[in-house]
Design a protein around this motif. Structure first.
Motif, PDB file in Angstrom:
ATOM      1  N   PHE A 195     -59.198 -15.498  34.433  1.00  0.00           N
ATOM      2  CA  PHE A 195     -58.491 -14.471  33.682  1.00  0.00           C
ATOM      3  C   PHE A 195     -57.264 -13.989  34.457  1.00  0.00           C
ATOM      4  O   PHE A 195     -57.250 -14.013  35.690  1.00  0.00           O
TER       5      PHE A 195
ATOM      6  N   TYR B 111     -55.137 -10.346  34.307  1.00  0.00           N
ATOM      7  CA  TYR B 111     -55.006  -9.005  33.767  1.00  0.00           C
ATOM      8  C   TYR B 111     -53.683  -8.420  34.259  1.00  0.00           C
ATOM      9  O   TYR B 111     -53.222  -8.718  35.360  1.00  0.00           O
TER      10      TYR B 111
ATOM     11  N   LEU C 276     -56.273  -1.700  32.960  1.00  0.00           N
ATOM     12  CA  LEU C 276     -56.073  -3.149  32.955  1.00  0.00           C
ATOM     13  C   LEU C 276     -56.056  -3.677  31.525  1.00  0.00           C
ATOM     14  O   LEU C 276     -56.887  -3.301  30.707  1.00  0.00           O
TER      15      LEU C 276
ATOM     16  N   TYR D  19     -71.723 -11.586  34.382  1.00  0.00           N
ATOM     17  CA  TYR D  19     -70.377 -11.420  33.861  1.00  0.00           C
ATOM     18  C   TYR D  19     -69.480 -10.576  34.746  1.00  0.00           C
ATOM     19  O   TYR D  19     -68.386 -10.217  34.346  1.00  0.00           O
TER      20      TYR D  19
ATOM     21  N   TYR E  74     -69.386  -2.109  31.836  1.00  0.00           N
ATOM     22  CA  TYR E  74     -69.206  -2.413  33.256  1.00  0.00           C
ATOM     23  C   TYR E  74     -68.480  -1.253  33.938  1.00  0.00           C
ATOM     24  O   TYR E  74     -67.603  -0.634  33.354  1.00  0.00           O
TER      25      TYR E  74
ATOM     26  N   GLU F 113     -69.263 -11.543  26.510  1.00  0.00           N
ATOM     27  CA  GLU F 113     -69.286 -10.663  27.672  1.00  0.00           C
ATOM     28  C   GLU F 113     -68.214 -10.990  28.696  1.00  0.00           C
ATOM     29  O   GLU F 113     -67.876 -10.158  29.533  1.00  0.00           O
ATOM     30  N   ASN F 114     -67.655 -12.209  28.628  1.00  0.00           N
ATOM     31  CA  ASN F 114     -66.597 -12.556  29.576  1.00  0.00           C
ATOM     32  C   ASN F 114     -65.273 -11.888  29.242  1.00  0.00           C
ATOM     33  O   ASN F 114     -64.370 -11.870  30.072  1.00  0.00           O
ATOM     34  N   ILE F 115     -65.137 -11.364  28.034  1.00  0.00           N
ATOM     35  CA  ILE F 115     -63.871 -10.761  27.634  1.00  0.00           C
ATOM     36  C   ILE F 115     -64.051  -9.252  27.668  1.00  0.00           C
ATOM     37  O   ILE F 115     -64.603  -8.650  26.747  1.00  0.00           O
ATOM     38  N   GLN F 116     -63.574  -8.650  28.726  1.00  0.00           N
ATOM     39  CA  GLN F 116     -63.820  -7.229  28.989  1.00  0.00           C
ATOM     40  C   GLN F 116     -62.564  -6.410  28.728  1.00  0.00           C
ATOM     41  O   GLN F 116     -61.473  -6.769  29.181  1.00  0.00           O
TER      42      GLN F 116
ATOM     43  N   PHE G 252     -60.758  -2.738  29.233  1.00  0.00           N
ATOM     44  CA  PHE G 252     -60.828  -1.676  30.223  1.00  0.00           C
ATOM     45  C   PHE G 252     -60.289  -0.352  29.696  1.00  0.00           C
ATOM     46  O   PHE G 252     -59.338  -0.312  28.908  1.00  0.00           O
TER      47      PHE G 252
END
Lengths: 114, 114
Positions: free
Chosen positions: A34, A36, A44, A100, B33, B100-103, B105
Motif C-alpha cells: 500500500f 498512503y 492517512l 491485517y 485498528y 480487512e486489508n483496505i483500511q 483512517f
C-alpha cells in the motif's frame, strides 16, 4: 517478520517534474502493499494498493506503483507533480498469513516547489 | 458518508493521569485498528478488533495500554498512568468485512503528556 524501508526521508522536486518515491520490503511470505498519503494536519488516505493481479497499479490522481517481487520493491511514481502533491507518503505492507496489521515505513516528505 | 471519527482531536494531560481516546468507525465496518504515530518510532500498529474481540493485540507497548470495543462499533483506547513517551498521534482505522486489508483512517487524536 517483515520490514519496510523508505530510502528517502525528504524529496524536493520542482512543479511538473517527475518523481519517484522508493519503497523496499522484506518478507518471507506473500504480501499486500500500500501507499498512503498524509496531508498536513490530516489523517492517512489510501493512495493505491497491490493485493494481487497486475503488478502495475494506478491512482486517480496520476500516481502509479509497480510491485517487483524479485527486487522486493513497490516504488511510487508520478510523471508530473503539482504543488498540491506536497505531503508525507507512507509505504505499508501486510502479510497474507498473519492478520491485517499494517507495517509502515518511516515516510517520505515530498515537497513540490514552483 | 461519514468517515472514521476520533475524539478528542487534541488531548493535553499531566504525567501519571489516565486518558481515554475514542474511535467511531465507518458504519458497517466490522474491523477496527489502532495505530500510534510518533516522531521517533513512526507509525506503529497497536491492536486489531474483529467485532468486539481482539485477535491481535501484539502491538500494545505495555500493560498500561488497553482497548475495548462494544456493540461492534465504538472503541476506546485507554492509557493508564501516562508517561511523556506516550505523547503521539493515535490513529484509528476501520475496514469492511472481507476487505480487512483496505483500511480507512481517522484524523487522529494528538496526545501531549506534560
Amino acid at each position: 517478520a517483515q520490514s519496510v524501508t523508505q530510502l528517502d526521508s525528504q524529496v524536493p522536486v520542482f512543479e511538473e517534474a517527475p518523481v519517484e518515491l522508493r519503497c523496499n520490503y522484506s518478507s518471507s511470505v506473500s504480501v499486500y502493499l500500500f501507499w498512503y498519503v498524509q496531508y498536513p494536519n490530516q489523517g492517512l488516505q489510501l493512495l493505491l494498493k497491490y493485493l494481487s493481479g497486475s503488478t502495475l497499479v494506478e491512482s486517480i490522481n496520476g500516481f502509479e506503483a509497480e510491485f517487483n517481487k524479485s527486487q522486493t520493491s513497490f516504488h511510487l511514481r508520478k510523471p508530473s507533480v503539482h504543488i498540491s502533491d506536497t505531503a508525507e507518503y507512507f509505504c505499508a505492507v501486510s502479510q497474507s498469513n498473519s492478520g491485517y496489521a499494517l507495517n509502515f515505513g518511516k515516510g517520505t516528505s515530498l515537497l513540490v516547489t514552483p | 458518508g461519514a468517515g472514521v471519527s476520533q475524539s478528542p482531536s487534541n488531548k493535553v494531560t499531566e504525567k501519571g493521569k489516565d486518558v481515554e481516546l475514542r474511535c467511531d468507525p465507518i458504519s458497517g465496518h466490522t474491523a477496527l485498528y489502532w495505530y500510534r504515530q510518533s516522531l521517533g518510532q513512526g507509525l506503529e500498529f497497536l491492536i486489531y478488533f474483529q467485532g468486539n474481540s481482539a485477535p491481535d493485540k501484539s502491538g500494545l507497548p505495555s500493560d498500561r495500554f488497553s482497548a475495548e470495543r462494544t456493540g461492534g462499533s465504538v472503541s476506546t483506547l485507554t492509557i493508564q498512568r501516562t508517561q511523556q513517551e506516550d505523547s503521539a498521534v493515535y490513529l484509528c482505522a476501520s475496514s469492511l468485512p472481507g476487505l480487512e486489508n483496505i483500511q480507512y483512517f481517522g484524523a487522529g487524536t494528538r496526545l501531549s503528556v506534560l
